[in-house]
Design an enzyme around this catalytic site. Structure first.
Site, PDB file in Angstrom:
ATOM      1  N   LEU A  26      40.921 -10.039   0.993  1.00 24.49           N
ATOM      2  CA  LEU A  26      41.335  -9.726  -0.278  1.00 24.49           C
ATOM      3  C   LEU A  26      42.567  -8.662  -0.490  1.00 24.49           C
ATOM      4  O   LEU A  26      42.981  -8.323   0.605  1.00 24.49           O
ATOM      5  CB  LEU A  26      40.060  -8.823  -0.751  1.00 24.49           C
ATOM      6  CG  LEU A  26      38.815  -9.784  -1.166  1.00 24.49           C
ATOM      7  CD1 LEU A  26      37.540  -8.587  -0.856  1.00 24.49           C
ATOM      8  CD2 LEU A  26      38.808 -10.421  -2.255  1.00 24.49           C
ATOM      9  N   PRO A  27      43.097  -8.615  -1.612  1.00 19.20           N
ATOM     10  CA  PRO A  27      44.327  -7.995  -1.786  1.00 19.20           C
ATOM     11  C   PRO A  27      44.380  -6.495  -1.046  1.00 19.20           C
ATOM     12  O   PRO A  27      45.295  -6.223  -0.489  1.00 19.20           O
ATOM     13  CB  PRO A  27      44.379  -7.898  -3.157  1.00 19.20           C
ATOM     14  CG  PRO A  27      43.763  -9.013  -3.680  1.00 19.20           C
ATOM     15  CD  PRO A  27      42.449  -9.277  -3.110  1.00 19.20           C
ATOM     16  N   THR A  65      44.521  -6.750   4.682  1.00 21.73           N
ATOM     17  CA  THR A  65      45.345  -5.459   5.003  1.00 21.73           C
ATOM     18  C   THR A  65      45.176  -4.437   4.108  1.00 21.73           C
ATOM     19  O   THR A  65      45.599  -4.667   2.928  1.00 21.73           O
ATOM     20  CB  THR A  65      46.875  -5.775   5.132  1.00 21.73           C
ATOM     21  OG1 THR A  65      47.076  -7.131   5.947  1.00 21.73           O
ATOM     22  CG2 THR A  65      47.786  -4.768   5.708  1.00 21.73           C
ATOM     23  N   LYS A 102      47.981  -3.026  12.636  1.00 22.61           N
ATOM     24  CA  LYS A 102      48.722  -4.057  11.810  1.00 22.61           C
ATOM     25  C   LYS A 102      49.762  -3.364  11.175  1.00 22.61           C
ATOM     26  O   LYS A 102      50.977  -3.852  11.065  1.00 22.61           O
ATOM     27  CB  LYS A 102      47.553  -4.469  10.798  1.00 22.61           C
ATOM     28  CG  LYS A 102      48.121  -4.943   9.586  1.00 22.61           C
ATOM     29  CD  LYS A 102      48.623  -6.540   9.736  1.00 22.61           C
ATOM     30  CE  LYS A 102      49.382  -7.111   8.404  1.00 22.61           C
ATOM     31  NZ  LYS A 102      49.902  -8.221   8.833  1.00 22.61           N
ATOM     32  N   LYS A 130      54.119  -3.513   0.659  1.00 21.06           N
ATOM     33  CA  LYS A 130      52.642  -2.913   0.520  1.00 21.06           C
ATOM     34  C   LYS A 130      52.224  -2.321   2.060  1.00 21.06           C
ATOM     35  O   LYS A 130      51.691  -1.387   1.961  1.00 21.06           O
ATOM     36  CB  LYS A 130      51.792  -4.154   0.335  1.00 21.06           C
ATOM     37  CG  LYS A 130      50.343  -3.840   0.334  1.00 21.06           C
ATOM     38  CD  LYS A 130      49.381  -5.073   0.450  1.00 21.06           C
ATOM     39  CE  LYS A 130      48.117  -4.765   1.007  1.00 21.06           C
ATOM     40  NZ  LYS A 130      46.948  -5.846   1.001  1.00 21.06           N
TER      41      LYS A 130
HETATM   42  P1  NAD Z   1      46.232 -13.598  -2.374  1.00 24.19           P
HETATM   43  O1  NAD Z   1      46.352 -12.838  -3.781  1.00 24.19           O
HETATM   44  O2  NAD Z   1      46.900 -14.803  -2.697  1.00 24.19           O
HETATM   45  O3  NAD Z   1      44.673 -13.995  -2.307  1.00 24.19           O
HETATM   46  C1  NAD Z   1      43.695 -12.945  -2.744  1.00 24.19           C
HETATM   47  C2  NAD Z   1      42.397 -13.791  -3.366  1.00 24.19           C
HETATM   48  O4  NAD Z   1      41.370 -12.777  -3.666  1.00 24.19           O
HETATM   49  C3  NAD Z   1      42.524 -14.317  -4.835  1.00 24.19           C
HETATM   50  O5  NAD Z   1      42.397 -15.666  -4.593  1.00 24.19           O
HETATM   51  C4  NAD Z   1      41.686 -13.544  -5.783  1.00 24.19           C
HETATM   52  O6  NAD Z   1      41.448 -14.381  -6.766  1.00 24.19           O
HETATM   53  C5  NAD Z   1      40.709 -13.219  -4.707  1.00 24.19           C
HETATM   54  N1  NAD Z   1      39.896 -12.033  -5.087  1.00 24.19           N
HETATM   55  C6  NAD Z   1      40.504 -10.935  -5.672  1.00 24.19           C
HETATM   56  N2  NAD Z   1      39.342  -9.890  -5.888  1.00 24.19           N
HETATM   57  C7  NAD Z   1      38.322 -10.550  -5.801  1.00 24.19           C
HETATM   58  C8  NAD Z   1      36.897 -10.136  -5.919  1.00 24.19           C
HETATM   59  N3  NAD Z   1      36.616  -9.090  -6.357  1.00 24.19           N
HETATM   60  N4  NAD Z   1      35.969 -11.165  -5.480  1.00 24.19           N
HETATM   61  C9  NAD Z   1      36.252 -12.500  -5.078  1.00 24.19           C
HETATM   62  N5  NAD Z   1      37.650 -12.775  -4.953  1.00 24.19           N
HETATM   63  C10 NAD Z   1      38.448 -11.842  -5.261  1.00 24.19           C
HETATM   64  O7  NAD Z   1      46.434 -12.839  -1.486  1.00 24.19           O
HETATM   65  P2  NAD Z   1      46.852 -13.383   0.293  1.00 24.19           P
HETATM   66  O8  NAD Z   1      48.295 -13.584   0.273  1.00 24.19           O
HETATM   67  O9  NAD Z   1      46.020 -14.460   0.528  1.00 24.19           O
HETATM   68  O10 NAD Z   1      46.483 -12.063   0.970  1.00 24.19           O
HETATM   69  C11 NAD Z   1      45.395 -11.510   1.117  1.00 24.19           C
HETATM   70  C12 NAD Z   1      45.256 -10.264   2.215  1.00 24.19           C
HETATM   71  O11 NAD Z   1      45.918 -10.695   3.501  1.00 24.19           O
HETATM   72  C13 NAD Z   1      45.884  -9.115   1.683  1.00 24.19           C
HETATM   73  O12 NAD Z   1      45.532  -7.758   2.009  1.00 24.19           O
HETATM   74  C14 NAD Z   1      47.395  -9.274   2.364  1.00 24.19           C
HETATM   75  O13 NAD Z   1      48.101  -8.106   2.507  1.00 24.19           O
HETATM   76  C15 NAD Z   1      46.908  -9.932   3.776  1.00 24.19           C
HETATM   77  N6  NAD Z   1      48.000 -10.628   4.542  1.00 24.19           N
HETATM   78  C16 NAD Z   1      48.839 -11.601   3.689  1.00 24.19           C
HETATM   79  C17 NAD Z   1      49.798 -12.454   4.452  1.00 24.19           C
HETATM   80  C18 NAD Z   1      50.638 -13.346   3.732  1.00 24.19           C
HETATM   81  O14 NAD Z   1      51.466 -13.891   4.288  1.00 24.19           O
HETATM   82  N7  NAD Z   1      50.375 -13.784   2.421  1.00 24.19           N
HETATM   83  C19 NAD Z   1      50.003 -12.186   5.784  1.00 24.19           C
HETATM   84  C20 NAD Z   1      49.154 -11.267   6.453  1.00 24.19           C
HETATM   85  C21 NAD Z   1      48.190 -10.620   5.710  1.00 24.19           C
END
Ligand code: NAD
Length: 297
Positions: A64-65, A95, A170, A245
């Site tokens: 999740l975000p 994260t 991390k 972030k």
């Molecule tokens: P994203 O925004 O693409 O995905 C998040 C998903 O969570 C979305 O599909 C959203 O609809 C869903 N969501 C939000 N609130 C919700 C809820 N209450 N119930 C159900 N679903 C819900 O984000 P992402 O890029 O996949 O990143 C996710 C996590 O991974 C973050 O914490 C980010 O910091 C971490 N991260 C991302 C990357 C990257 O390269 N994108 C790399 C390492 C870590």
């Protein structure tokens, strides 16, 4: 194993697909119907409501975000912790701030669940390929239980310590990555101004003491590393907004424990400038444009 996967975004979609590929029965849940549809096409099944799926699951994985989403999904009024069976394993791969991870871990433990924080390094390509690095915080027993699930999504799985230690590892890693990336940009920019082309400087420095991952795997100057975002006008990859972030999480954590992070704080300011210029959707190596004085897209 029956696994409820929550959060099927850029990262979660590939991770859930790999769990299904490994033979797990994956119940997919997201606020976005389109994301659930994609997960079903990738071998998962749509969760039949969060409550029902939580009651069926042996394990829950979330991606999740931010901290508030994780607190809400697990400990909220209709959260997972009100529905799951006693002993269910919760694995949060998002994260988030360490306080939220510890609060959710304590809340889960008080209600008879197991919890680990397991943030990842590797980005969307590694999420799809099943080659993520996991940094896990939790008891040894919970770590061993989580490993079986994480193996299907990652290549390197580390036990960092108690709940919250995964998040600590991390943000320290990503703060170091930001610092090394900015340093690499400065060196390539100066080299160019001193008459060295990028390939010449790369050939020398990658075999000398300036060598680092930001240079040899992700070179911010176009040319030397063909797969790097610098060769596609800094399209991500790992967006500058995501790096910012993580730097803000590192900054807040450092303030709490009074750790000096002068270069981490400076890095945060430089990425904040990208945010202010509206260029934070570029890859984090796009900070090269800022160093070059070419901040516009
Ligand atoms: P994203 O925004 O693409 O995905 C998040 C998903 O969570 C979305 O599909 C959203 O609809 C869903 N969501 C939000 N609130 C919700 C809820 N209450 N119930 C159900 N679903 C819900 O984000 P992402 O890029 O996949 O990143 C996710 C996590 O991974 C973050 O914490 C980010 O910091 C971490 N991260 C991302 C990357 C990257 O390269 N994108 C790399 C390492 C870590």
């Amino acid at each position: 194993m029956k696994i409820l996967f929550i959060g099927l975004g850029h990262m979660g979609s590939g991770m859930a697909a790999n769990l299904a590929k490994a033979g797990h029965d994956v119940m997919a849940h997201d606020l976005s119907d389109a994301a659930v549809k994609r997960a079903v096409e990738a071998g998962c099944r749509a969760a039949d409501g969060l409550a029902g799926a939580a009651a069926e699951a042996d394990a829950v994985v979330s991606m999740l975000p931010a901290g508030k989403h994780v607190r809400d999904v697990y400990l909220g009024e209709a959260g997972i912790a009100t529905r799951a069976r006693e002993g269910t394993l919760f694995i949060d791969c998002s994260t988030i701030d360490g306080e939220s991870a510890i609060a959710v871990g304590e809340g889960a433990k008080a209600r008879g669940f197991a919890f680990v924080d397991a943030p990842v390094s590797g980005g969307t390509a590694a999420a799809e390929a099943g080659t993520l690095t996991f940094m896990v915080g939790g008891s040894t027993e919970d770590f061993e239980r989580a490993r079986e699930v994480l193996n299907a999504m990652g290549k390197n799985i580390f036990h960092a310590g108690d709940v919250g230690a995964g998040q600590a590892a991390k943000i320290c890693n990503n703060m170091l990555l930001a610092i090394s990336m900015i340093g690499t940009c400065e060196a390539f920019n100066l080299a160019e101004k001193l008459g060295l082309d990028a390939q010449t400087f790369f050939d020398i420095s990658s075999k000398a003491s300036g060598q680092c991952w930001s240079m040899t795997s992700y070179c911010p100057a176009p040319g030397p590393v063909p797969a790097a975002p610098s060769n596609r006008d800094y399209q991500p990859g790992f967006a500058a907004a995501m790096m910012l972030k993580d730097l803000r999480l590192a900054h807040n954590a450092a303030e709490k424990v009074r750790a000096a992070t002068p270069l981490g704080t400076l890095s945060e300011s430089l990425y904040t400038m990208m945010e202010a210029a509206g260029t934070d959707d570029l890859d984090f190596s796009g900070v090269m444009k800022l160093i070059r004085g070419d901040l516009q897209k």
